[in-house]
Design an enzyme around this catalytic site. Sequence first.
Site, short mmCIF file in Angstrom:
data_model
loop_
_atom_site.label_atom_id
_atom_site.label_comp_id
_atom_site.label_asym_id
_atom_site.label_seq_id
_atom_site.Cartn_x
_atom_site.Cartn_y
_atom_site.Cartn_z
N GLY A 107 0.78 -1.24 0.00
CA GLY A 107 0.00 0.00 0.00
C GLY A 107 0.81 1.29 0.00
N SER A 108 2.02 1.25 -0.57
CA SER A 108 2.79 2.51 -0.59
C SER A 108 2.16 3.52 -1.56
CB SER A 108 4.25 2.25 -0.94
OG SER A 108 4.37 1.76 -2.25
N ASN A 109 1.55 3.02 -2.64
CA ASN A 109 0.84 3.95 -3.54
C ASN A 109 -0.39 4.51 -2.86
OD1 ASN A 109 2.04 4.20 -6.38
ND2 ASN A 109 2.27 2.03 -5.89
N MET A 155 -3.98 -7.36 -6.85
CA MET A 155 -3.44 -8.49 -7.60
C MET A 155 -4.52 -9.43 -8.14
SD MET A 155 -0.43 -7.51 -7.63
CE MET A 155 0.53 -8.84 -8.33
N ARG A 156 -5.62 -8.86 -8.59
CA ARG A 156 -6.71 -9.66 -9.19
C ARG A 156 -7.05 -9.05 -10.53
NH1 ARG A 156 -7.76 -14.24 -6.50
NH2 ARG A 156 -6.57 -13.88 -4.61
N ASN A 192 -5.26 2.21 -13.31
CA ASN A 192 -4.26 1.28 -12.78
C ASN A 192 -2.89 1.89 -12.96
OD1 ASN A 192 -3.26 -1.21 -11.74
ND2 ASN A 192 -2.72 -1.83 -13.82
N HIS A 236 1.20 0.79 -13.46
CA HIS A 236 2.04 -0.36 -13.82
C HIS A 236 3.50 0.08 -13.84
CE1 HIS A 236 2.85 -4.28 -15.51
NE2 HIS A 236 3.68 -3.68 -16.34
C1 GRF Z 1 3.31 -1.13 -7.60
O1 GRF Z 1 4.61 -1.32 -8.10
C2 GRF Z 1 2.33 -1.01 -8.74
O2 GRF Z 1 2.88 -0.45 -9.90
C3 GRF Z 1 1.96 -2.44 -9.00
O3 GRF Z 1 1.92 -3.03 -7.73
C4 GRF Z 1 2.80 -2.34 -6.84
C5 GRF Z 1 2.04 -1.99 -5.60
O4 GRF Z 1 2.85 -1.49 -4.58
N1 GRF Z 1 0.71 -2.51 -9.73
P1 GRF Z 1 2.20 -0.86 -3.26
O5 GRF Z 1 1.30 -1.92 -2.64
O6 GRF Z 1 1.43 0.36 -3.65
O7 GRF Z 1 3.36 -0.53 -2.36
#
Ligand code: GRF
Length: 192
Positions: A11-13, A89-90, A106, A108
């Site tokens: 969940g860093s994003n 991841m789904r 999304n 990537h």
């Molecule tokens: C990120 O690298 C994103 O690009 C990919 O999954 C990762 C998620 O990282 N889809 P986080 O859980 O947000 O740290």
Amino acid sequence: MRFAVLASGYGSNLQAIIRSVKAKEIKASLALVVSDQPKAYALTRAKRAGIPTMVFRPNDFSTREKFDRAIVRSLKEKKIDFVVLAGFMRILSPFFVRSYRNKILNIHPALLPKFKGAHAIRDALKAGVDQTGVTVHMVDEQVDHGPVLMQQSLDIKKTDSLASLEKRIHALEHKLYPLAIKFLIEKKKKTR
Ligand code: GRF
């Protein structure tokens, strides 16, 4: 406008998005965080920020579509206008995509259409390319596919290890994703 973040992991994003909402750079309400993993650290981050969370366990549903229908039902009940995938991841079913057509984002960790899939950073490093990057795109029925909203490239150094490259990619993601969300909201407000 109200949006939900779907996350499976660290969940860093999500954290970068929370920061940007709190700073009022993203002018919308982050109304819900959904996860398929009860132990996802993303859920802890959401709770700490006072954001409602929901967990849907895929094993509780007989098909992927039923799992997606349950999530979509909750999103609609909570009047969610758009959906942000942040390490979810789904693969979304066509039903989900249709329910939020052009309203699912999304991120990537590569320059799509290059290096699709779950190991994009490693794959770019292994391929020996000079550059990789980050892509934010609208989600359609295909995996890691759909109109690109924002893309930024990054040089791969000869000395890069997987860890050092991951670190720079993630730092770039944390800058780009909030910007892309902000851009999408402003675009949607204009066309309302
Ligand atoms: C990120 O690298 C994103 O690009 C990919 O999954 C990762 C998620 O990282 N889809 P986080 O859980 O947000 O740290």
